[in-house]
Design a protein around this motif. Structure first.
Motif, mmCIF file in Angstrom:
data_model
loop_
_atom_site.group_PDB
_atom_site.id
_atom_site.type_symbol
_atom_site.label_atom_id
_atom_site.label_comp_id
_atom_site.label_asym_id
_atom_site.label_seq_id
_atom_site.Cartn_x
_atom_site.Cartn_y
_atom_site.Cartn_z
ATOM 1 N N LEU A 125 0.820 -1.213 0.000
ATOM 2 C CA LEU A 125 0.000 0.000 0.000
ATOM 3 C C LEU A 125 0.852 1.260 0.000
ATOM 4 C CD1 LEU A 125 -2.689 -1.097 2.631
ATOM 5 C CD2 LEU A 125 -2.809 -1.253 0.134
ATOM 6 N N LEU A 126 2.091 1.150 0.489
ATOM 7 C CA LEU A 126 2.971 2.320 0.563
ATOM 8 C C LEU A 126 3.921 2.393 -0.615
ATOM 9 C CD1 LEU A 126 4.152 4.756 2.058
ATOM 10 C CD2 LEU A 126 5.633 3.172 3.307
ATOM 11 N N TYR A 127 4.607 1.302 -0.902
ATOM 12 C CA TYR A 127 5.679 1.364 -1.889
ATOM 13 C C TYR A 127 5.187 1.373 -3.331
ATOM 14 C CZ TYR A 127 9.488 1.026 1.440
ATOM 15 O OH TYR A 127 10.391 1.301 2.432
ATOM 16 N N MET A 128 4.088 0.702 -3.616
ATOM 17 C CA MET A 128 3.600 0.720 -4.991
ATOM 18 C C MET A 128 3.264 2.140 -5.453
ATOM 19 S SD MET A 128 1.334 -2.778 -5.254
ATOM 20 C CE MET A 128 0.847 -2.481 -6.952
ATOM 21 N N PRO A 129 2.531 2.947 -4.658
ATOM 22 C CA PRO A 129 2.299 4.331 -5.076
ATOM 23 C C PRO A 129 3.588 5.147 -5.170
ATOM 24 C CG PRO A 129 0.736 3.702 -3.385
ATOM 25 C CD PRO A 129 1.762 2.614 -3.446
ATOM 26 N N LEU A 130 4.527 4.934 -4.246
ATOM 27 C CA LEU A 130 5.775 5.692 -4.287
ATOM 28 C C LEU A 130 6.555 5.408 -5.568
ATOM 29 C CD1 LEU A 130 7.038 5.366 -0.590
ATOM 30 C CD2 LEU A 130 6.095 7.393 -1.705
ATOM 31 N N VAL A 131 6.646 4.118 -5.922
ATOM 32 C CA VAL A 131 7.356 3.756 -7.146
ATOM 33 C C VAL A 131 6.623 4.301 -8.367
ATOM 34 C CG1 VAL A 131 8.090 1.827 -8.591
ATOM 35 C CG2 VAL A 131 8.440 1.733 -6.124
ATOM 36 N N ALA A 132 5.291 4.189 -8.366
ATOM 37 C CA ALA A 132 4.501 4.665 -9.501
ATOM 38 C C ALA A 132 4.626 6.176 -9.680
ATOM 39 C CB ALA A 132 3.034 4.277 -9.324
ATOM 40 N N LEU A 133 4.768 6.898 -8.563
ATOM 41 C CA LEU A 133 4.889 8.358 -8.626
ATOM 42 C C LEU A 133 6.303 8.820 -8.954
ATOM 43 C CD1 LEU A 133 2.637 9.326 -5.571
ATOM 44 C CD2 LEU A 133 2.110 9.633 -8.002
ATOM 45 N N GLY A 134 7.233 7.867 -9.070
ATOM 46 C CA GLY A 134 8.586 8.208 -9.496
ATOM 47 C C GLY A 134 9.480 8.756 -8.406
ATOM 48 N N VAL A 135 9.258 8.335 -7.166
ATOM 49 C CA VAL A 135 10.151 8.772 -6.088
ATOM 50 C C VAL A 135 11.577 8.299 -6.401
ATOM 51 C CG1 VAL A 135 10.654 8.575 -3.621
ATOM 52 C CG2 VAL A 135 8.292 8.703 -4.413
ATOM 53 N N LYS A 136 12.546 9.143 -6.179
ATOM 54 C CA LYS A 136 13.932 8.846 -6.535
ATOM 55 C C LYS A 136 14.461 7.653 -5.738
ATOM 56 C CE LYS A 136 14.479 12.264 -9.440
ATOM 57 N NZ LYS A 136 14.686 12.006 -10.884
#
Length: 229
Positions: free
Chosen positions: A103-114
Motif C-alpha cells: 500500500l505504501l511502496y507501490m504508489p511511491l514507485v509509480a509516482l517516481g520517487v527517486k
C-alpha cells in the motif's frame, strides 16, 4: 526513444547504448557481446555490481527470515517462559503485517520517487528492525511478541525493496542488453535463495537467533551499496 539510467554520462551512453550491429556467429557470440557491453570499462560495471549486491541481500534476508522464523519463535518462547504463545499465529502475523508495504511502496514507485533516496531509507528501516532484536538479545527482554513485531517491520521493508528492485533493474539497462542484465541480476539473487536453507540451518545449530545477526550485517552492507546507485 531510449530511456537512460539516471547519472549515465555521455561517454557511457556512446559506449553502451550505441545501436548494436547485426553480426553472425550464433547465440554464444551474441551473449558474449552483451556481457562485454555490460562490463565494459566506463559502462555499467558499478551499477551492475550494486544491483547484484542488492538482489543477493534481498533474497537471502527475505527468504532467510521465512525459513528461520519457526525455530527462532520456538526458542524465544522457551527463553521468555511464555507457553501460551502460539508459534503458528506468530508466523502468520509476520507474513500478514508485511503486506502493508504494498500500500505504501507501490504508489511511491509509480509516482517516481527517486531510488537514491528511497533505497537507503528502506535499508535503514530494515537494519533498525533487525537491530532491535539484537539489542533485546543483549538486554534479556526479548519476547515472542517483540520478535514478531521486529521481523514484521523487517519484512515490510524488504517487501518494499523487492518492489523497487524489479523496475529499477529493468530501467538500468538499455533495450539491447536489458534482458541479459535483468536475467543475470535475478540469477545471482536466486543463488542466494538456494543457499538459504543449508546456511540458515547451520547457523541455527550454533545459535537460534544467529541468522538474524547475519541478516543485520547483510542489510548494513546493502545500505552502503545502495548509496552508489
Amino acid at each position: 526513444e531510449e530511456v537512460f539510467p539516471e547519472g549515465v554520462t555521455e561517454g557511457s551512453k556512446k559506449l553502451c547504448y550505441a545501436p548494436m550491429e547485426v553480426k553472425s556467429g550464433g547465440k554464444r557470440d551474441a551473449i558474449r557481446r552483451k556481457l562485454t557491453d555490460i562490463f565494459a570499462p566506463g559502462g555499467l560495471r558499478l551499477r551492475t555490481s550494486v544491483l547484484w549486491i542488492l538482489w543477493m541481500a534481498a533474497n537471502s534476508c527475505f527468504y532467510g527470515m521465512i525459513f528461520s522464523l519457526p525455530g527462532a519463535l520456538r526458542h524465544v518462547k522457551a527463553v521468555a517462559a511464555q507457553p501460551a504463545f502460539d508459534v503458528a499465529r506468530g508466523i502468520s502475523q509476520v507474513s500478514a503485517y508485511q503486506t502493508i508495504a504494498f500500500l505504501l511502496y507501490m504508489p511511491l514507485v509509480a509516482l517516481g520517487v527517486k531510488y537514491k533516496k528511497l533505497f537507503p531509507a528502506t535499508f535503514v528501516g530494515a537494519f533498525a528492525a533487525f537491530a532491535s532484536v539484537l539489542l533485546a538479545i543483549g538486554g534479556g527482554a526479548l519476547t515472542p511478541a517483540r520478535l514478531v513485531l521486529s521481523l514484521a517491520f523487517a519484512k515490510f521493508f524488504y517487501n518494499g525493496i523487492f518492489m523497487m528492485l524489479y523496475p529499477l533493474t529493468g530501467t538500468s539497462y538499455p533495450t539491447a542488453i536489458r534482458a541479459t542484465g535483468v536475467g543475470l541480476a535475478g540469477t545471482v539473487g536466486r543463488i542466494c535463495t538456494i543457499m538459504v536453507a543449508p546456511v540458515c540451518t547451520r547457523l541455527q545449530e550454533i545459535s537460534p537467533l544467529l541468522p538474524y545477526q547475519a541478516f543485520t550485517g547483510i542489510t548494513a552492507l546493502a545500505f552502503l551499496a545502495s548509496l552508489l546507485l
